[in-house]
Design a protein around this motif. Structure first.
Motif, PDB file in Angstrom:
ATOM      1  N   ARG A  17      36.367  -9.484   2.854  1.00  0.00           N
ATOM      2  CA  ARG A  17      35.184  -9.023   2.127  1.00  0.00           C
ATOM      3  C   ARG A  17      34.812  -7.627   2.603  1.00  0.00           C
ATOM      4  O   ARG A  17      34.794  -7.350   3.805  1.00  0.00           O
ATOM      5  CB  ARG A  17      34.033  -9.998   2.408  1.00  0.00           C
ATOM      6  N   VAL A  18      34.541  -6.736   1.647  1.00  0.00           N
ATOM      7  CA  VAL A  18      34.047  -5.404   1.984  1.00  0.00           C
ATOM      8  C   VAL A  18      32.547  -5.524   2.223  1.00  0.00           C
ATOM      9  O   VAL A  18      31.801  -5.921   1.330  1.00  0.00           O
ATOM     10  CB  VAL A  18      34.329  -4.389   0.857  1.00  0.00           C
ATOM     11  N   VAL A  19      32.117  -5.202   3.430  1.00  0.00           N
ATOM     12  CA  VAL A  19      30.716  -5.324   3.807  1.00  0.00           C
ATOM     13  C   VAL A  19      29.966  -4.025   3.553  1.00  0.00           C
ATOM     14  O   VAL A  19      28.828  -4.027   3.100  1.00  0.00           O
ATOM     15  CB  VAL A  19      30.591  -5.740   5.294  1.00  0.00           C
ATOM     16  N   ASN A  20      30.643  -2.886   3.831  1.00  0.00           N
ATOM     17  CA  ASN A  20      29.973  -1.604   3.699  1.00  0.00           C
ATOM     18  C   ASN A  20      31.011  -0.494   3.600  1.00  0.00           C
ATOM     19  O   ASN A  20      32.145  -0.652   4.065  1.00  0.00           O
ATOM     20  CB  ASN A  20      29.067  -1.364   4.909  1.00  0.00           C
ATOM     21  N   LEU A  26      34.719   2.138   6.577  1.00  0.00           N
ATOM     22  CA  LEU A  26      34.899   0.896   5.831  1.00  0.00           C
ATOM     23  C   LEU A  26      34.645  -0.282   6.760  1.00  0.00           C
ATOM     24  O   LEU A  26      35.282  -0.402   7.812  1.00  0.00           O
ATOM     25  CB  LEU A  26      36.326   0.846   5.294  1.00  0.00           C
ATOM     26  N   THR A  27      33.683  -1.135   6.416  1.00  0.00           N
ATOM     27  CA  THR A  27      33.411  -2.338   7.196  1.00  0.00           C
ATOM     28  C   THR A  27      33.959  -3.532   6.432  1.00  0.00           C
ATOM     29  O   THR A  27      33.574  -3.777   5.290  1.00  0.00           O
ATOM     30  CB  THR A  27      31.904  -2.523   7.456  1.00  0.00           C
ATOM     31  N   LEU A  28      34.885  -4.254   7.071  1.00  0.00           N
ATOM     32  CA  LEU A  28      35.539  -5.405   6.460  1.00  0.00           C
ATOM     33  C   LEU A  28      35.252  -6.661   7.261  1.00  0.00           C
ATOM     34  O   LEU A  28      35.181  -6.619   8.496  1.00  0.00           O
ATOM     35  CB  LEU A  28      37.061  -5.192   6.422  1.00  0.00           C
ATOM     36  N   GLU A  29      35.119  -7.773   6.565  1.00  0.00           N
ATOM     37  CA  GLU A  29      34.969  -9.073   7.217  1.00  0.00           C
ATOM     38  C   GLU A  29      36.159  -9.928   6.835  1.00  0.00           C
ATOM     39  O   GLU A  29      36.454 -10.089   5.648  1.00  0.00           O
ATOM     40  CB  GLU A  29      33.680  -9.754   6.771  1.00  0.00           C
ATOM     41  N   TYR A  30      36.865 -10.421   7.845  1.00  0.00           N
ATOM     42  CA  TYR A  30      38.019 -11.288   7.638  1.00  0.00           C
ATOM     43  C   TYR A  30      37.663 -12.695   8.085  1.00  0.00           C
ATOM     44  O   TYR A  30      37.145 -12.889   9.178  1.00  0.00           O
ATOM     45  CB  TYR A  30      39.209 -10.826   8.481  1.00  0.00           C
ATOM     46  N   SER A  31      37.971 -13.682   7.260  1.00  0.00           N
ATOM     47  CA  SER A  31      37.866 -15.080   7.655  1.00  0.00           C
ATOM     48  C   SER A  31      39.285 -15.637   7.700  1.00  0.00           C
ATOM     49  O   SER A  31      40.098 -15.339   6.815  1.00  0.00           O
ATOM     50  CB  SER A  31      37.033 -15.878   6.655  1.00  0.00           C
ATOM     51  N   ALA A  32      39.576 -16.430   8.733  1.00  0.00           N
ATOM     52  CA  ALA A  32      40.951 -16.895   8.909  1.00  0.00           C
ATOM     53  C   ALA A  32      40.994 -18.306   9.465  1.00  0.00           C
ATOM     54  O   ALA A  32      40.068 -18.756  10.138  1.00  0.00           O
ATOM     55  CB  ALA A  32      41.698 -15.951   9.846  1.00  0.00           C
ATOM     56  N   LYS A  33      42.107 -18.984   9.167  1.00  0.00           N
ATOM     57  CA  LYS A  33      42.442 -20.249   9.804  1.00  0.00           C
ATOM     58  C   LYS A  33      43.427 -19.936  10.916  1.00  0.00           C
ATOM     59  O   LYS A  33      44.285 -19.077  10.772  1.00  0.00           O
ATOM     60  CB  LYS A  33      43.079 -21.208   8.801  1.00  0.00           C
ATOM     61  N   ALA A  34      43.283 -20.656  12.032  1.00  0.00           N
ATOM     62  CA  ALA A  34      44.117 -20.384  13.202  1.00  0.00           C
ATOM     63  C   ALA A  34      44.889 -21.629  13.602  1.00  0.00           C
ATOM     64  O   ALA A  34      44.459 -22.753  13.359  1.00  0.00           O
ATOM     65  CB  ALA A  34      43.241 -19.926  14.364  1.00  0.00           C
ATOM     66  N   GLY A  35      46.017 -21.410  14.249  1.00  0.00           N
ATOM     67  CA  GLY A  35      46.797 -22.502  14.805  1.00  0.00           C
ATOM     68  C   GLY A  35      47.724 -21.973  15.873  1.00  0.00           C
ATOM     69  O   GLY A  35      48.040 -20.777  15.902  1.00  0.00           O
TER      70      GLY A  35
END
Length: 135
Positions: A17-20, A26-35
């Protein structure tokens, strides 16, 4: 690298997601699954990274990660900061430092400890992590 190796993880980014975009930062938010493996145990989890990408190709990031032992309820919560460099390939190489929180369970020996992390965010949306216990 400082300290004993304690984790090999692979994150898969499931949302960006582009936050700003103020002042060409450029401020980016990354959501992730981990293993992967942590301290000899198989784990899965979730992570959120908020990164600021500067015009010179450098980045700073804040991360929040929750890992849970596979087949159990023991968890480790990590918060930390990292710096990164955008490579010509589009990948980003990070180095950072996390603080671990696990007051009980199988990860209790990591409670309050520092973890040095290296990671590479590849253009395919995967992030390969290697962690060492800070000593």
């Amino acid at each position: 690298m400082n300290g004993k190796p304690i984790a090999e993880l692979l994150n898969t980014i499931n949302e960006t997601r582009v936050v700003n975009t103020d002042n060409d930062v450029l401020t980016l938010e990354y959501s992730a699954k981990a293993g992967g493996t942590l301290d000899g145990h198989r784990v899965s989890g979730l992570a959120t990274h908020v990164a600021k990408r500067y015009p010179d190709g450098t980045e700073t990031a804040q991360a929040r990660i929750v890992l849970i032992a596979v087949g159990g309820t023991d968890q480790l919560v990590l918060t930390g900061l990292a710096t990164g460099v955008l490579r010509d390939s589009g990948a980003v190489s990070y180095e950072g430092f996390f603080v671990a929180r696990a007051p009980q369970g199988r990860f209790a020996d990591l409670n309050g400890k520092g973890i040095i992390a290296t990671a590479v965010l590849k253009t395919d949306g995967t992030v390969a992590h290697t962690w060492h216990l800070f000593s």
